[in-house]
Structure formats: C-alpha cells, structure tokens
Design a protein around this motif. Sequence first.
Motif, mmCIF file in Angstrom:
data_model
loop_
_atom_site.group_PDB
_atom_site.id
_atom_site.type_symbol
_atom_site.label_atom_id
_atom_site.label_comp_id
_atom_site.label_asym_id
_atom_site.label_seq_id
_atom_site.Cartn_x
_atom_site.Cartn_y
_atom_site.Cartn_z
ATOM 1 N N UNK A 151 43.607 -5.807 8.026
ATOM 2 C CA UNK A 151 43.170 -5.696 9.414
ATOM 3 C C UNK A 151 42.376 -4.413 9.613
ATOM 4 N N UNK A 152 42.107 -3.672 8.518
ATOM 5 C CA UNK A 152 41.361 -2.418 8.597
ATOM 6 C C UNK A 152 40.157 -2.473 7.662
ATOM 7 N N UNK A 153 39.141 -3.266 8.023
ATOM 8 C CA UNK A 153 37.964 -3.371 7.150
ATOM 9 C C UNK A 153 37.045 -2.165 7.309
ATOM 10 N N UNK A 154 37.379 -1.076 6.622
ATOM 11 C CA UNK A 154 36.601 0.150 6.707
ATOM 12 C C UNK A 154 35.714 0.306 5.482
ATOM 13 N N UNK A 166 33.419 -5.815 6.994
ATOM 14 C CA UNK A 166 34.225 -6.965 6.589
ATOM 15 C C UNK A 166 33.386 -8.076 5.991
ATOM 16 N N UNK A 167 32.235 -8.359 6.613
ATOM 17 C CA UNK A 167 31.415 -9.493 6.175
ATOM 18 C C UNK A 167 30.433 -9.130 5.074
ATOM 19 N N UNK A 168 30.033 -7.855 5.037
ATOM 20 C CA UNK A 168 29.030 -7.449 4.058
ATOM 21 C C UNK A 168 27.614 -7.807 4.463
ATOM 22 N N UNK A 212 36.561 -1.139 1.749
ATOM 23 C CA UNK A 212 35.670 -2.149 1.170
ATOM 24 C C UNK A 212 34.423 -1.449 0.649
ATOM 25 N N UNK A 213 34.560 -0.818 -0.468
ATOM 26 C CA UNK A 213 33.433 -0.105 -1.057
ATOM 27 C C UNK A 213 33.509 -0.142 -2.563
#
Length: 348
Positions: free
Chosen positions: A258-261, A290-292, A265-266
């Motif tokens: 719930x934390x797409x930071x 989140x989606x990129x 996400x790197x």
Amino acid sequence: MTVERDWLERSADQIEAVLSRHKADGVVLGGVVAPRFVQFHVRPHPSVRIQRIIALAEEIALALGCASVRIARSGGVVHIEMPRSLEAPVRLLRLVETLGREIPPHTAVLGVEETGRPLLLRLPAPDVVHLLIAGMTGSGKSALARTILASLALCNAPERLRIVLIDPKGRGFAPLAHLPHVEGGVIADAQAAVNRLRVVVREMERRDEEGISAPLLVVAIDELADLLQTGGKTAEATITRLAQRGREAGIHLVACTQKPTAQLIGGAMKANFPVRLVGAVATRDEARYASGVPDSGAEKLGGRGDFLLVAKGETTRFQAAWIGESECRALNAPRRQGEKGGAGRHQT
C-alpha cells in the motif's frame, strides 16, 4: 442500473461543450459501459495537447454531475471515465465455473475487463513472471491477491503447484492457510519470513543445478513494504534475488504493497516486476510509481476491486473477481473443471 442511450448522448454533448469552452476541442466517438464505470472515447483536435484535456478533469466531472473522472490516453484516443455504482461483485467461483477448461495450467483468474470478458494471467509467460499489486487501504489489493491464489489452487493440483504465504499482519492470507498447496501455513513473524525466503533461495539454486522448474512455486507476500522494513537488508536481498532468477526455476512472486514509493519500487525491483496490478492510490505520484507509466489515472480509481493491469506500457481496466473468506475456507482441493467454458482474454 441500465444506462439509457439518451443520457449517454447528453453526456457526450456535455463533454464536447466543456472541451470547446476551454479551447481543447474534441469529438466523442463512442464509449463503453462497464460494471464500474462509463467510458467515453474522445478524439482531440490535432492541435490540442493531451495535458490540456487532463487539466479539465474537474470541469468535466462537474458537467457530468459526478465526484471525479479519470482521463487517460490510448493510441490516438483519450478515454474519459466516470464512475458508476457496482451492482454486485464479480464472484470468482462462478467465473471459474463459466470458464471451465478454458483456464490453462498455472493461470490466475483476475476478474473481468471493461468489455465484460474474463481476464486471465499466465504466470510462466515471459512477459509476466512476477506480480506487484499496489493500492491503498480499501482498494482491494489483499482481496485480489487471495483471488489470484485461490484461482490457481482451484485449477492446479498440489503436486503441480506449491504456495508460500508471507503475511506480516497475519490476516490477508489467513483464509487460504488450510489449502493442501500451502507450505507451512501463514508466516507472520519477520524473522521466520526471512528464514523461509532463504529456504526458497536454496530451492531455486537446487533447481538451477538440476535443470528443473516443477512444481510451480508461488511466493505470496502481503504488505511488502512492512516486510522490507522489518526484515532489513536480508529480506531485500533474498526478494531481489528471487525476482531476478526465480522464473527459470519455476518460482514466482506475488507481492502486495500500500506504499508504492520510488524507494520501494526502484532498481532491480522495478525491472523484475513487469506486470503491475494497480488499485486506487492517493496521489498522482503514487500512481506513477505503482504503475510505472505516466498519467495512468490510478488515483481516480473507485476502490473495492477497481484495478488497472499494466503490462508492456499498456493499461487494461478491470473489476477484480472476489471470493469471500468463508468460500476460501471451504476450498479443499482443485475442483474438476467443467466441459463448457467461455473464452477469456489471456495475458501471455
């Protein structure tokens, strides 16, 4: 609720009027009425920039009389979506019965896309590999993860599919703990989770040495950010290694956050999760992480199973199938697939 044609035509006229008033002319070509939204397809004038239309989201929502609209581009067409109330959830068990033999091995049932067709995801496909499910509280991300795992268990025997459940809060995956496919129940303790991930890495190395990739092993992680925080560098290193090398050994990750930071996400994590399932998020920045992809509109999603499938830079809106906790607990073994089934859309 039936959407009347005259209402659709009036709404199309209102959209065109708003665009014209703000010198962002466009023509509504048609649209789609889906379970959770009505989508209008707009072809903008060649001189109009897409960002100009996106900036008019509040004005369009006001004209349509709804709380918000989601605006996204696909090819040369701009999609303007307004929400509608969900009459009833999309039931997983009913969807699986309808599809019957149309579900290939190791394929998850996600739900139904905007046209009403079932949406399936085959884990071993080269363009899938691992899944990242992102969304804030109320988006339905844990419920979607349960749907994915339950659908896999329904259609694959335990000797062909094994599941590891890691759930720091101990709640999201609890209804699936009794399945014969599950190894070791639900793992909630951070150190126990790290130890299990180490075991999975050793299993991956063994499979690599022996050149085998069966049975398929799915490692499901609820609250990925919490695990990375409590498990430290060891958890991050093992998850990254599985993400990089697991596919050839038949090992796949299904991770929720719930934390797409940008920090989460790197790097290697981003490169090895080519498929994202994105539910409602709080901000445009979170939607982008989140989606990129830019301007996915995930911050405008309605929650409660309203999701985007993001693969190869393209997005597909879908309503996630739902299975209740009591239904999960009633699952004992793979059910025999029926003789009849409708065609679904496969992501391969």
